[in-house]
Design a protein around this motif. Structure first.
Motif, PDB file in Angstrom:
ATOM      1  N   ILE A 254       0.874  -1.022  -0.206  1.00  0.00           N
ATOM      2  CA  ILE A 254       0.058   0.219   0.067  1.00  0.00           C
ATOM      3  C   ILE A 254       0.864   1.355   0.241  1.00  0.00           C
ATOM      4  CG2 ILE A 254      -1.903  -1.230   1.036  1.00  0.00           C
ATOM      5  CD1 ILE A 254      -0.798   0.351   3.869  1.00  0.00           C
ATOM      6  N   LYS A 255       0.373   2.408  -0.434  1.00  0.00           N
ATOM      7  CA  LYS A 255       0.988   3.725  -0.500  1.00  0.00           C
ATOM      8  C   LYS A 255       1.426   4.206   0.872  1.00  0.00           C
ATOM      9  CE  LYS A 255      -0.068   5.240  -4.962  1.00  0.00           C
ATOM     10  NZ  LYS A 255      -0.780   6.326  -6.086  1.00  0.00           N
ATOM     11  N   GLU A 256       2.507   4.746   1.186  1.00  0.00           N
ATOM     12  CA  GLU A 256       2.856   5.301   2.447  1.00  0.00           C
ATOM     13  C   GLU A 256       1.763   6.421   2.991  1.00  0.00           C
ATOM     14  OE1 GLU A 256       6.524   7.338   2.939  1.00  0.00           O
ATOM     15  OE2 GLU A 256       6.638   7.600   0.737  1.00  0.00           O
ATOM     16  N   ASN A 257       1.262   6.951   1.691  1.00  0.00           N
ATOM     17  CA  ASN A 257       0.226   8.167   2.285  1.00  0.00           C
ATOM     18  C   ASN A 257      -1.226   7.558   2.452  1.00  0.00           C
ATOM     19  OD1 ASN A 257      -0.067   7.679  -0.339  1.00  0.00           O
ATOM     20  ND2 ASN A 257      -0.073   9.859  -1.003  1.00  0.00           N
ATOM     21  N   ALA A 258      -1.308   6.331   2.930  1.00  0.00           N
ATOM     22  CA  ALA A 258      -2.729   5.812   2.885  1.00  0.00           C
ATOM     23  C   ALA A 258      -3.489   6.579   3.930  1.00  0.00           C
ATOM     24  CB  ALA A 258      -2.517   4.380   3.242  1.00  0.00           C
ATOM     25  N   GLU A 259      -4.625   6.787   4.075  1.00  0.00           N
ATOM     26  CA  GLU A 259      -5.463   7.462   4.895  1.00  0.00           C
ATOM     27  C   GLU A 259      -5.560   6.543   5.995  1.00  0.00           C
ATOM     28  OE1 GLU A 259      -9.090   8.932   2.970  1.00  0.00           O
ATOM     29  OE2 GLU A 259      -8.090  10.181   1.554  1.00  0.00           O
ATOM     30  N   LEU A 260      -6.102   7.291   7.325  1.00  0.00           N
ATOM     31  CA  LEU A 260      -6.338   6.425   8.432  1.00  0.00           C
ATOM     32  C   LEU A 260      -7.923   5.965   8.375  1.00  0.00           C
ATOM     33  CD1 LEU A 260      -5.550   9.427  11.326  1.00  0.00           C
ATOM     34  CD2 LEU A 260      -4.140   7.448  10.296  1.00  0.00           C
ATOM     35  N   GLY A 261      -7.896   4.764   8.879  1.00  0.00           N
ATOM     36  CA  GLY A 261      -9.015   3.958   8.630  1.00  0.00           C
ATOM     37  C   GLY A 261      -8.945   3.035   7.402  1.00  0.00           C
ATOM     38  N   THR A 262      -7.840   3.041   6.526  1.00  0.00           N
ATOM     39  CA  THR A 262      -7.795   2.199   5.267  1.00  0.00           C
ATOM     40  C   THR A 262      -7.886   0.821   5.757  1.00  0.00           C
ATOM     41  OG1 THR A 262      -6.867   3.918   4.107  1.00  0.00           O
ATOM     42  CG2 THR A 262      -6.455   1.564   3.445  1.00  0.00           C
ATOM     43  N   VAL A 263      -8.676  -0.096   5.166  1.00  0.00           N
ATOM     44  CA  VAL A 263      -8.617  -1.615   5.454  1.00  0.00           C
ATOM     45  C   VAL A 263      -7.718  -2.322   4.830  1.00  0.00           C
ATOM     46  CG1 VAL A 263     -10.131  -3.695   5.557  1.00  0.00           C
ATOM     47  CG2 VAL A 263     -11.190  -1.627   5.990  1.00  0.00           C
ATOM     48  N   ILE A 264      -6.660  -3.011   5.689  1.00  0.00           N
ATOM     49  CA  ILE A 264      -5.618  -3.725   5.328  1.00  0.00           C
ATOM     50  C   ILE A 264      -5.871  -5.233   5.154  1.00  0.00           C
ATOM     51  CG2 ILE A 264      -3.192  -4.188   5.391  1.00  0.00           C
ATOM     52  CD1 ILE A 264      -3.056  -1.600   6.969  1.00  0.00           C
ATOM     53  N   ALA A 265      -6.544  -5.709   6.024  1.00  0.00           N
ATOM     54  CA  ALA A 265      -6.984  -7.295   5.987  1.00  0.00           C
ATOM     55  C   ALA A 265      -8.111  -7.457   6.848  1.00  0.00           C
ATOM     56  CB  ALA A 265      -5.515  -8.094   6.778  1.00  0.00           C
ATOM     57  N   VAL A 266      -8.653  -8.681   6.495  1.00  0.00           N
ATOM     58  CA  VAL A 266      -9.895  -9.311   6.979  1.00  0.00           C
ATOM     59  C   VAL A 266      -9.557 -10.388   7.738  1.00  0.00           C
ATOM     60  CG1 VAL A 266     -12.120  -9.914   6.842  1.00  0.00           C
ATOM     61  CG2 VAL A 266     -11.323  -7.756   5.607  1.00  0.00           C
ATOM     62  N   VAL A 267      -9.750 -10.970   9.080  1.00  0.00           N
ATOM     63  CA  VAL A 267      -9.238 -12.181   9.521  1.00  0.00           C
ATOM     64  C   VAL A 267     -10.501 -12.650  10.520  1.00  0.00           C
ATOM     65  CG1 VAL A 267      -7.652 -13.036  11.683  1.00  0.00           C
ATOM     66  CG2 VAL A 267      -7.185 -11.003   9.838  1.00  0.00           C
ATOM     67  N   SER A 268     -10.645 -14.059  10.420  1.00  0.00           N
ATOM     68  CA  SER A 268     -11.442 -14.786  10.939  1.00  0.00           C
ATOM     69  C   SER A 268     -10.893 -15.897  11.896  1.00  0.00           C
ATOM     70  CB  SER A 268     -12.351 -15.363  10.292  1.00  0.00           C
ATOM     71  OG  SER A 268     -11.831 -16.489   9.408  1.00  0.00           O
ATOM     72  N   ILE A 269     -11.465 -15.843  13.474  1.00  0.00           N
ATOM     73  CA  ILE A 269     -10.681 -16.942  14.281  1.00  0.00           C
ATOM     74  C   ILE A 269     -11.847 -17.862  14.857  1.00  0.00           C
ATOM     75  CG2 ILE A 269      -9.180 -15.288  14.842  1.00  0.00           C
ATOM     76  CD1 ILE A 269     -10.927 -14.448  17.231  1.00  0.00           C
ATOM     77  N   SER A 270     -11.377 -19.108  15.106  1.00  0.00           N
ATOM     78  CA  SER A 270     -12.570 -20.148  15.519  1.00  0.00           C
ATOM     79  C   SER A 270     -11.760 -21.184  16.738  1.00  0.00           C
ATOM     80  CB  SER A 270     -12.799 -20.966  14.620  1.00  0.00           C
ATOM     81  OG  SER A 270     -11.936 -21.400  14.001  1.00  0.00           O
ATOM     82  N   ASP A 271     -12.494 -21.989  17.579  1.00  0.00           N
ATOM     83  CA  ASP A 271     -11.953 -22.722  18.469  1.00  0.00           C
ATOM     84  C   ASP A 271     -13.072 -23.857  18.533  1.00  0.00           C
ATOM     85  OD1 ASP A 271     -10.893 -24.236  20.612  1.00  0.00           O
ATOM     86  OD2 ASP A 271      -9.778 -22.448  21.565  1.00  0.00           O
ATOM     87  N   LYS A 272     -12.787 -24.952  18.639  1.00  0.00           N
ATOM     88  CA  LYS A 272     -13.545 -26.105  18.779  1.00  0.00           C
ATOM     89  C   LYS A 272     -13.944 -26.395  20.169  1.00  0.00           C
ATOM     90  CE  LYS A 272     -11.688 -28.473  14.496  1.00  0.00           C
ATOM     91  NZ  LYS A 272     -10.986 -29.739  14.007  1.00  0.00           N
ATOM     92  N   ASP A 273     -13.176 -25.965  20.963  1.00  0.00           N
ATOM     93  CA  ASP A 273     -13.383 -26.244  22.723  1.00  0.00           C
ATOM     94  C   ASP A 273     -14.815 -25.556  22.969  1.00  0.00           C
ATOM     95  OD1 ASP A 273     -11.392 -28.114  22.933  1.00  0.00           O
ATOM     96  OD2 ASP A 273      -9.995 -26.316  23.397  1.00  0.00           O
ATOM     97  N   SER A 274     -15.416 -25.683  24.137  1.00  0.00           N
ATOM     98  CA  SER A 274     -16.421 -25.068  24.440  1.00  0.00           C
ATOM     99  C   SER A 274     -16.199 -24.431  25.944  1.00  0.00           C
ATOM    100  CB  SER A 274     -17.757 -26.082  24.638  1.00  0.00           C
ATOM    101  OG  SER A 274     -17.228 -27.160  25.659  1.00  0.00           O
ATOM    102  N   GLY A 275     -17.092 -23.452  26.461  1.00  0.00           N
ATOM    103  CA  GLY A 275     -16.891 -23.115  27.742  1.00  0.00           C
ATOM    104  C   GLY A 275     -15.714 -21.900  27.526  1.00  0.00           C
ATOM    105  N   GLU A 276     -15.068 -21.886  28.705  1.00  0.00           N
ATOM    106  CA  GLU A 276     -13.892 -20.983  28.711  1.00  0.00           C
ATOM    107  C   GLU A 276     -12.687 -21.200  27.758  1.00  0.00           C
ATOM    108  OE1 GLU A 276     -12.540 -20.359  32.381  1.00  0.00           O
ATOM    109  OE2 GLU A 276     -13.976 -19.163  33.215  1.00  0.00           O
TER     110      GLU A 276
END
Length: 867
Positions: free
Chosen positions: A360-382
């Motif tokens: 990306i350009k070094e003069n990218a504006e604040l708030g520019t989206v760089i990445a989208v990430v998803s997370i998951s865990d097979k355990d339950s509870g804490e």
């Protein structure tokens, strides 16, 4: 002496039988003495002279001596007193090792003239000087803990080299609950002790008993010796193994690795050896399922995982463990163990990069989206609750989108010059115990934009350049730095155009557009150009381009490259100046004055004068600073009529440059009457006797034309357009407003003018003196009338047409010489009038700002249209 030796030997052999008989008679009488051992050296034993009835005064003459039989010399005799004294301390135990018989030392006392021999026996009496000693410092005994009370054990006895009552008398044992001693007497009277067991031993309570056995003699004072008695209690198998706890409750996490330790059992046995060696095993009450899941080490009691534990399959395991020793009559102990299986966080959270934008350009504006990430865990509870984080020192932040989706956005301004790329690590962690985590690292590159201007290391450069430099010489490397990349970093250098005296800087200097190296395009002359001030710009190739400039100050450093020029006395090129002087000239009179000028500056232009050759060094003197030649004495009839003076004018440069002038002086018998003021006192007839009427008319005409010429010149110069704003107004004058001309013009007061007038009129020259305003000096000209070109002229003289005010006619003046000086910013004209060849100086001061101190030879032609 050798001849008497055999006789003496024969006499000795004759007396031998007699000596043997006398000795046999004397040996029957023995004198006895008793002394104690360990007496000090020098102690007196007896007076042999008194005891043997001998005369003390004859002992030395009779050569009394003492012989000790089969022993060291422990004694000696004082021949003056007859006393027997101890020479070396006596140890009875060393002399007589046997303890059963008395200890004697046998001595023989021999005297001559007459020969007598006495036998002496000395009995050495024992003292208690030795302590009892055991053969070993420690006595070791092994006694089984099953030994009954009253059992006896032999102990090694102590030895004392003393005899009688001084030897070992009894033994003592240190206080003990289990042991005692009994002292016994041997056949030879020696004493020894026996150890008796008073109370049964228990190895588990005390495995080793430390006792101290002391042996005491009967001497005064008593002496004693000690030995350690160490009793080792031998073990029997009389104790069963025991666990530190009768029941254990252990928690084990599911999925524990096979071989992981569950419990370290420790059963102890107070016995030792094989009686204390314990083995571990399951009892008959332990199920087969439990034995399949856990393993027990029979030697060290480690309980480890044998199979894969699963909380969902089996949660509790019960078992009974037996510990048995290896004694002859084996004894055993047991304990119970309950194992509880706990659920564990055995599933790692997962992270998935759905979208990532790089670079990306070094003069990218604040708030520019760089990445989208998803997370998951097979355990339950804490164990199934998870958190996503990135490093704190990055200019980015995570923004929760929906569900388990997060966006990575720009939170701070980016600068590629500070950080060209970023390593972004996404870390996901659950809240289990212990927590599990996972991470994913992405590299974000920044594209450059043209946001940095070129920077010079310095804001101002001062460069010194020696004059007479070679064209194309490198002056300085003026390189700038631009932290941008690629075309934004490529710099081009050029000189910002500025004209000085109608000359562009690009005609004087050149700079390489690629590397900023500055070159000189011409050879500089300090006398013409002293310094330059201009700007250099560095411009990058970005869009839009950015630039910066730096000021460059070029200073032309002077060299001594101008030879002094002699302007007075004037003479044609290469000719000799001839002067006439009355022989009646007084001492100290001014004969002539040498004036030289140097186009260099500062130190290089300082001129000194000295004689190079002189006919009579006692007749003339030369001032080294102002060049005045004066008489040191009056002329005499012996002095030659012709005097030749060679004057050298030398500058102060390194190396120094010089010029010479040759002056021939001829003495004449005529004298000139002094005048105080040329304008008020008429000239003597004899001075102008050779002039005709035309010369007088010419003089008047020249004076009139001179005034007209000055007026016309002033008008023409003032009407000339100014070359620059800084040029001062035009001013024409035949005199200078300055107080001194530093030897560049002839400056004089009335006395000097009068002397010069006498010198010049004797040569048939016309001298014109113009009155100056109040406070000024006078300008004097002295040139031969017949001269067409001066020394400094390089071409034919030019003419100047001046229109007179009376009849509007043109008069031609020949400009025979023009020179300038930077020291007074003046142009000096030398005009020669056509008709009478009269000479006059006109100074145009402050007409322009001189750029060189060199005396420039020029010619000027004034157009007829200016008439």
């Amino acid at each position: 002496m050798d001849s008497h030796r055999p006789t003496k030997m024969r006499q000795r052999y004759v007396w031998n039988p007699i000596l043997l008989f006398a000795l046999w008679q004397l040996s029957n009488a023995v004198t006895h003495y008793s002394i104690s051992e360990e007496l000090k050296e020098g102690s007196v034993v007896a007076n042999l002279a008194a005891d043997l009835d001998l005369d003390v005064q004859t002992l030395s003459e009779r050569k009394m001596r003492l012989d000790i039989v089969a022993n060291k010399k422990y004694f000696d005799v004082n021949k003056e007193t007859g006393e027997l004294y101890i020479v070396e301390k006596i140890d009875r135990e060393h002399i007589c090792p046997s303890k059963t018989t008395p200890c004697y030392l046998k001595l023989e006392v021999i005297l001559e003239n007459p020969l007598r021999m006495f036998n002496i026996e000395l009995e050495i009496l024992d003292i208690n000087d030795n302590a009892p000693q055991f053969r070993r410092d420690a006595i070791h005994l092994d006694i089984a803990e099953s030994t009954s009370a009253g059992e006896r054990f032999s102990l090694s006895n102590a030895v004392d080299p003393d005899i009688g009552t001084n030897t070992v008398k009894t033994y003592y044992l240190s206080e003990s609950e289990h042991f005692n001693i009994e002292v016994q007497t041997g056949r030879d009277g020696s004493k020894f002790a026996e150890l008796i067991l008073k109370k049964a031993l228990d190895r588990e309570k005390q495995a080793v008993h430390h006792l101290v056995l002391s042996a005491v003699d009967g001497g005064t004072p008593t002496r004693s010796g000690t030995a350690s008695v160490i009793v080792h209690v031998l073990d029997i198998n009389d104790n069963a193994p025991t666990f530190d706890r009768e029941e254990y409750n252990i928690k084990v996490m599911e999925n524990s690795p096979i071989g992981s330790l569950v419990l370290q059992m420790n059963a102890t046995d107070s016995d030792e050896g094989s009686n204390a060696d314990v083995t571990y095993s399951y009892s008959l009450y332990t199920s087969e399922k439990t034995q399949e899941m856990f393993n027990i080490n029979p030697s060290n009691g480690e309980l480890t995982v044998k199979g894969m534990l699963n909380y969902e399959d089996f949660r509790i395991y019960d078992m009974e463990i037996i510990a048995m020793d290896k004694g002859a009559n084996a004894l055993s102990g047991q304990c119970k163990i309950r194992i509880l299986v706990d659920d564990m966080n055995d599933n790692h959270p997962e992270i998935s990069i759905k979208s990532f934008q790089s670079p990306i350009k070094e003069n990218a504006e604040l708030g520019t989206v760089i990445a989208v990430v998803s997370i998951s865990d097979k355990d339950s509870g804490e164990n199934g609750q998870i958190d996503l984080t990135i490093s704190d020192n990055l200019p980015f932040k995570l923004k929760e989108s929906s569900g388990n989706f997060f966006e990575l956005v720009v939170s701070e301004s980016l600068d590629r010059e500070k950080a060209p790329e970023y390593e972004i690590t996404f870390t996901v962690r659950d809240r289990g115990s212990p927590p599990l985590s996972d991470n994913e690292t992405m590299t974000l590159e920044l594209l450059d934009v043209n946001d940095n201007v070129p920077q010079f290391p310095q804001s101002f450069y001062t460069i010194r350049v020696m004059e007479n430099n070679a064209p194309g010489a490198l002056l300085e490397s003026l390189s700038a730095y631009d932290p941008d990349l690629h075309e934004n970093q490529y710099l081009v250098y050029f000189i910002i155009e500025r004209e000085i005296a109608n000359t562009s800087m690009s005609m004087l200097f050149s700079i390489s557009p690629e590397n900023g190296k500055l070159y000189a395009l011409k050879t500089f002359d300090h006398e013409i150009e002293k310094e330059f001030l201009f700007h250099i710009e560095a411009r990058d190739s970005g869009v839009p381009p950015l630039s910066s400039n730096v000021t460059v100050h070029i200073i032309i450093v002077d060299q001594n490259d101008n030879t002094p020029v002699i302007v007075s006395p004037w003479r044609a090129h290469g000719s000799v100046v001839e002067e006439k002087i009355p022989r009646s000239t007084d001492k100290g009179s001014l004969v002539s004055k040498v004036i030289a000028i140097d186009g260099d500056s500062v130190l290089n232009s300082r001129i000194t004068y000295q004689f190079l050759q002189v006919t009579d060094a006692t007749l003339f003197s030369l001032d080294q600073y102002n060049g005045e030649i004066r008489t040191m004495r009056m002329f005499s009839y012996r002095d030659p009529r012709l005097q030749r003076l060679v004057v050298v004018a030398k500058d102060n440069g390194e190396p120094a440059l010089s010029a010479t002038v040759t002056i021939k002086l001829s003495t004449v018998e005529t004298a000139v009457k002094a005048y105080s003021d040329m304008t008020e006192v008429p000239l003597e007839y004899d001075i102008f006797s050779d002039l005709n009427l035309y010369l007088v008319i010419g003089l008047g005409s020249v004076s009139f034309l001179l005034l007209i010429t000055i007026l016309v010149t002033i008008v023409l110069k003032c009407q000339k357009p100014k070359s620059s704003k800084a040029a001062p107004p035009c001013r024409n004058s035949v005199v200078s407003e300055r107080n001194s001309f530093a030897d560049s013009t002839l400056v004089s007061n009335d006395a000097y003018w009068y002397s010069m007038f006498l010198a010049e009129t004797r040569k048939g020259k016309l001298v014109v003196r113009q009155p100056a305003p109040k406070g000024s000096r006078y300008i004097v000209s002295s040139l031969p009338r017949s001269t067409g070109l001066t020394e400094t002229s390089g071409s034919a003289p030019s003419t100047l047409q001046v229109r007179t005010a009376t009849n509007n006619s043109c008069v031609h003046l020949v400009i025979s010489n023009i020179y300038s000086s930077s020291s007074n910013n003046c142009i000096h004209f030398v005009f020669e009038y056509d008709l009478f060849h009269s000479i006059v100086f006109i100074d145009h001061c402050d007409m322009f700002t001189a750029t060189s101190s060199e005396w420039m030879r020029r010619t000027a032609q004034v157009n007829s249209s200016q008439c």
